[in-house]
Design an enzyme around this catalytic site. Structure first.
Site, PDB file in Angstrom:
ATOM      1  N   ILE A  18       0.834  -1.208   0.000  1.00 58.47           N
ATOM      2  CA  ILE A  18       0.000   0.000   0.000  1.00 58.47           C
ATOM      3  C   ILE A  18       0.869   1.259   0.000  1.00 58.47           C
ATOM      4  O   ILE A  18       0.572   2.234  -0.703  1.00 58.47           O
ATOM      5  CB  ILE A  18      -0.947  -0.016   1.225  1.00 58.47           C
ATOM      6  CG1 ILE A  18      -1.991  -1.142   1.066  1.00 58.47           C
ATOM      7  CG2 ILE A  18      -1.628   1.339   1.413  1.00 58.47           C
ATOM      8  CD1 ILE A  18      -2.841  -1.390   2.313  1.00 58.47           C
ATOM      9  N   ARG A  38      12.789  -0.367   6.508  1.00 55.89           N
ATOM     10  CA  ARG A  38      14.022  -0.979   7.024  1.00 55.89           C
ATOM     11  C   ARG A  38      14.813  -1.693   5.940  1.00 55.89           C
ATOM     12  O   ARG A  38      16.016  -1.862   6.054  1.00 55.89           O
ATOM     13  CB  ARG A  38      13.666  -2.004   8.123  1.00 55.89           C
ATOM     14  CG  ARG A  38      12.974  -1.413   9.342  1.00 55.89           C
ATOM     15  CD  ARG A  38      12.241  -2.487  10.095  1.00 55.89           C
ATOM     16  NE  ARG A  38      11.303  -3.164   9.198  1.00 55.89           N
ATOM     17  CZ  ARG A  38      10.684  -4.311   9.447  1.00 55.89           C
ATOM     18  NH1 ARG A  38      10.889  -4.920  10.591  1.00 55.89           N
ATOM     19  NH2 ARG A  38       9.860  -4.840   8.577  1.00 55.89           N
ATOM     20  N   ASP A  77      13.696   2.570  11.029  1.00 53.23           N
ATOM     21  CA  ASP A  77      12.770   1.680  11.746  1.00 53.23           C
ATOM     22  C   ASP A  77      11.805   2.568  12.529  1.00 53.23           C
ATOM     23  O   ASP A  77      12.224   3.273  13.454  1.00 53.23           O
ATOM     24  CB  ASP A  77      13.565   0.761  12.684  1.00 53.23           C
ATOM     25  CG  ASP A  77      12.679  -0.211  13.446  1.00 53.23           C
ATOM     26  OD1 ASP A  77      11.443  -0.020  13.486  1.00 53.23           O
ATOM     27  OD2 ASP A  77      13.231  -1.168  14.006  1.00 53.23           O
ATOM     28  N   TYR A 169      -3.255  -6.852  16.913  1.00 55.19           N
ATOM     29  CA  TYR A 169      -3.310  -6.000  15.716  1.00 55.19           C
ATOM     30  C   TYR A 169      -4.498  -5.045  15.805  1.00 55.19           C
ATOM     31  O   TYR A 169      -4.384  -3.837  15.572  1.00 55.19           O
ATOM     32  CB  TYR A 169      -3.418  -6.887  14.477  1.00 55.19           C
ATOM     33  CG  TYR A 169      -3.493  -6.134  13.165  1.00 55.19           C
ATOM     34  CD1 TYR A 169      -2.373  -5.513  12.632  1.00 55.19           C
ATOM     35  CD2 TYR A 169      -4.695  -6.044  12.449  1.00 55.19           C
ATOM     36  CE1 TYR A 169      -2.439  -4.822  11.418  1.00 55.19           C
ATOM     37  CE2 TYR A 169      -4.770  -5.363  11.235  1.00 55.19           C
ATOM     38  CZ  TYR A 169      -3.641  -4.759  10.725  1.00 55.19           C
ATOM     39  OH  TYR A 169      -3.709  -4.072   9.533  1.00 55.19           O
ATOM     40  N   LYS A 173      -4.590  -0.930  15.957  1.00 54.67           N
ATOM     41  CA  LYS A 173      -5.224  -0.102  14.930  1.00 54.67           C
ATOM     42  C   LYS A 173      -6.364   0.743  15.520  1.00 54.67           C
ATOM     43  O   LYS A 173      -6.589   1.880  15.081  1.00 54.67           O
ATOM     44  CB  LYS A 173      -5.719  -0.973  13.773  1.00 54.67           C
ATOM     45  CG  LYS A 173      -4.583  -1.633  12.980  1.00 54.67           C
ATOM     46  CD  LYS A 173      -3.680  -0.602  12.299  1.00 54.67           C
ATOM     47  CE  LYS A 173      -2.693  -1.243  11.337  1.00 54.67           C
ATOM     48  NZ  LYS A 173      -1.847  -0.248  10.627  1.00 54.67           N
ATOM     49  N   THR A 204      -1.760  -7.418  -0.833  1.00 59.66           N
ATOM     50  CA  THR A 204      -0.330  -7.138  -0.582  1.00 59.66           C
ATOM     51  C   THR A 204       0.282  -8.350   0.119  1.00 59.66           C
ATOM     52  O   THR A 204      -0.396  -9.340   0.388  1.00 59.66           O
ATOM     53  CB  THR A 204      -0.138  -5.917   0.345  1.00 59.66           C
ATOM     54  OG1 THR A 204      -0.572  -6.281   1.661  1.00 59.66           O
ATOM     55  CG2 THR A 204      -0.888  -4.689  -0.125  1.00 59.66           C
TER      56      THR A 204
END
Ligand code: NAP
Length: 273
Positions: A18, A38, A77, A169, A173, A204
């Protein structure tokens, strides 16, 4: 307010997925773009491809006067404050003040809650939430001084609703969406907008990893695993990175100046409230 040609957009995680689609969409609109991540090889390859696709045009060239295309990369990072400070300093030295920050870098891991260990919690929060915090803290003072800025945080539909087996996760978010709303109010009268874009499952590497995980854990075929992910989308398909990028590019426009504090789902109608 700077003209479009002079604006510098900084996209974290811009080397692939993305983030790369966002970098491309912003280049098309004549911004100077720095991509960060990174993996130096991946960033170099992406920057080279974009510079070949979007060579220098009138009014848009690298700040060093070499005539190179308006794309550069920095290795950084987002979970490490010192690394973020160094990366953003380098980017500002090359392309000038950052008017647009896209906090896209992110990682996803899945496991039942009781099998999600502390390391996974730290990884999700350090990258997805604190990465966004570190980058924003670094660029916001100059945006305030200029009286203009755009911050777009790439959250997820998992920042709007819950899903099983992704508690860390999902929490990270949701936190990004909360941060977006709060900061948007703090800077609403200072020429800066802060929004979140919340993609559904998007084509992705993150989705490729999720497909592989489903195949291992459930014995489904790749086609079945992909169909299971697309199932939640009323359009019965995965979102394309360019569809997310288009929404981000729109939010960055001067004409979107009344849009702030929003968490916009790009998910085929999966999330409506
Ligand atoms: P991706 O293809 O795996 O790309 C993730 C990007 O984040 C990479 O460029 C990676 O770059 C960067 N990144 C990860 N950890 C980083 C760190 N510690 N420091 C700097 N960069 C880091 O994933 P994607 O699907 O494009 O995801 C982009 C964003 O969209 C993420 O925030 C993700 O949560 C969100 N999202 C994705 C989906 C989806 O279905 N794909 C759905 C909703 C939301 P390096 O490897 O070079 O560090």
């Amino acid at each position: 307010m700077p003209s479009t040609e002079m604006k510098h957009a900084f996209v974290t995680g811009g080397g692939k997925g993305i983030g790369l689609a966002i970098a491309e969409a912003l280049l098309k609109e004549n911004y100077r773009v720095t991509i960060a991540g990174r993996n130096e090889d991946g960033l170099r390859t992406a920057a080279r491809r974009l510079s070949e696709s979007y060579p220098k045009r009138d009014g848009v060239e690298s700040a060093d006067g070499t005539g190179a295309a308006a794309i550069a990369y920095v290795v950084m990072d987002v979970a490490n404050v010192d690394s973020v400070m160094r990366g953003i300093d380098q980017a500002v030295t090359r392309f000038g003040h950052i008017a647009i920050l896209i906090n896209n870098a992110g990682q996803a891991s899945s496991a039942p809650f009781l099998k999600t260990d502390v390391q996974q919690w730290n990884d999700m929060l350090n990258v997805n939430l604190m990465g966004t915090v570190h980058c924003t803290r670094q660029v916001l003072p100059a945006m305030l001084a200029k009286g203009w800025g755009r911050i777009v945080n790439i959250a997820s539909t998992a920042g709007r609703i819950g899903y099983p087996y992704v508690s860390a996760y999902c929490a990270s978010k949701h936190a990004v969406v909360g941060l977006t709303r709060s900061l948007a109010l703090e800077v609403a009268d200072k020429g800066i907008t802060v929004n979140a874009v919340c993609p559904g499952y998007t084509e992705t590497d993150i989705v490729q990893d999720a497909v592989a995980n489903i195949m291992i854990k459930t014995g489904r075929t790749e086609v079945q695993a992909r169909a299971a992910l697309a199932e939640g989308n009323p359009m019965r398909r995965l979102v394309q990175p360019e569809e997310v990028a288009h929404t981000v590019a729109w939010l960055c426009q001067t004409s979107a100046s009344a849009m702030t504090g929003q968490a916009i789902a790009v998910a085929g109608g999966e999330v409506m409230q």
